[in-house]
Enzyme design. Sequence first.
Site, short mmCIF file in Angstrom:
data_model
loop_
_atom_site.label_atom_id
_atom_site.label_comp_id
_atom_site.label_asym_id
_atom_site.label_seq_id
_atom_site.Cartn_x
_atom_site.Cartn_y
_atom_site.Cartn_z
N ARG A 1 13.00 -8.43 11.79
CA ARG A 1 12.11 -7.84 12.79
C ARG A 1 11.39 -8.93 13.56
O ARG A 1 11.00 -9.93 12.98
CB ARG A 1 11.07 -6.95 12.09
CG ARG A 1 11.48 -5.51 12.00
CD ARG A 1 10.40 -4.69 11.33
NE ARG A 1 9.04 -5.12 11.75
CZ ARG A 1 7.91 -4.57 11.32
NH1 ARG A 1 7.96 -3.59 10.46
NH2 ARG A 1 6.75 -5.01 11.74
N ARG B 1 -1.70 -11.65 12.14
CA ARG B 1 -2.06 -10.30 11.68
C ARG B 1 -3.00 -10.38 10.48
O ARG B 1 -3.93 -9.59 10.34
CB ARG B 1 -0.80 -9.51 11.28
CG ARG B 1 0.01 -9.03 12.47
CD ARG B 1 1.27 -8.36 12.04
NE ARG B 1 1.03 -7.05 11.42
CZ ARG B 1 1.98 -6.34 10.80
NH1 ARG B 1 3.20 -6.82 10.70
NH2 ARG B 1 1.69 -5.17 10.29
N ARG C 1 -9.59 1.08 8.96
CA ARG C 1 -9.31 -0.35 9.05
C ARG C 1 -10.57 -1.15 9.40
O ARG C 1 -10.55 -2.37 9.35
CB ARG C 1 -8.30 -0.63 10.16
CG ARG C 1 -6.89 -0.24 9.81
CD ARG C 1 -6.00 -0.47 11.04
NE ARG C 1 -4.75 0.25 10.92
CZ ARG C 1 -3.63 -0.30 10.46
NH1 ARG C 1 -3.62 -1.55 10.12
NH2 ARG C 1 -2.54 0.42 10.39
N LYS D 1 0.82 -1.22 0.00
CA LYS D 1 0.00 0.00 0.00
C LYS D 1 0.85 1.27 0.00
O LYS D 1 0.59 2.19 -0.76
CB LYS D 1 -0.89 0.06 1.26
CG LYS D 1 -2.01 -0.94 1.30
CD LYS D 1 -2.95 -0.63 2.47
CE LYS D 1 -2.27 -0.70 3.82
NZ LYS D 1 -1.82 -2.04 4.21
N ARG E 1 12.02 -10.82 4.97
CA ARG E 1 12.60 -9.48 5.08
C ARG E 1 13.76 -9.45 6.08
O ARG E 1 13.69 -10.05 7.14
CB ARG E 1 11.54 -8.48 5.55
CG ARG E 1 10.44 -8.26 4.55
CD ARG E 1 9.74 -6.97 4.80
NE ARG E 1 9.03 -6.95 6.08
CZ ARG E 1 7.97 -6.17 6.32
NH1 ARG E 1 7.53 -5.36 5.38
NH2 ARG E 1 7.38 -6.20 7.49
#
Length: 210
Positions: free
Chosen positions: A156, A167, A88, A13, A123
């Site tokens: 992370r 999530r 959201r 996004k 990542r």
Amino acid sequence: MKLVLVGCPGAGKGTQAEKLSKHYGIAHISTGDLLRDQIARGTELGKKVSKIMEEGGLVSDEIVSSMLAERIKDEDCKNGYILDGYPRNLAQAEGLEAITGPLDKVICIDVDDNVIVDRMTGRRSCPNCKEMYHIKYNPPKVEGVCDDCGTKLVQRKDDNEETVLNRLKVYHETTAPLIEYYKGKGILATVKGVGDINEIFAEICRVLEG
Ligand SMILES: [Zn+2]
């Protein structure tokens, strides 16, 4: 032009919002950035928000709404804006319209959950120079080491499979009614968020101009 970008975490996004902002000369508004900005400037609101976040609480819709109401009065919003990461849920969507008036389009960037897991768990970042890598799609020259400064790369804490799946579950539960709401208004457009970033961007432009 008043736009909202909807999509799960890791759908891209932010990247698309940035491109749309440049292309159409509209402001890119991320509520996360607005909150961080308030904190960085040490405003009254920032202090309040920082305390809530330290205690692990959620910043209320009321706070975010009042921040947004102020933000859209800024000069760079005169041609419109694109909201990234807000609303959201359904309650926020209804509250938002009271501030912005009718939206022109809501773009949903659709990416399969397994693709998101792949993107996020791979990542890695450099704790020193903040350079971002991905073990599959953008690996460093030497495994686990930053190309630019030689620092050992880190993952992370949130980027493990279990957290990402969780999530995504929360995302789907809260956004399903939101998506239905915008669909009902006839302003929802869904764009596949997989593949080349510029192709995805071109598709969003087609939807907006078609
Ligand atoms: Zn580095």
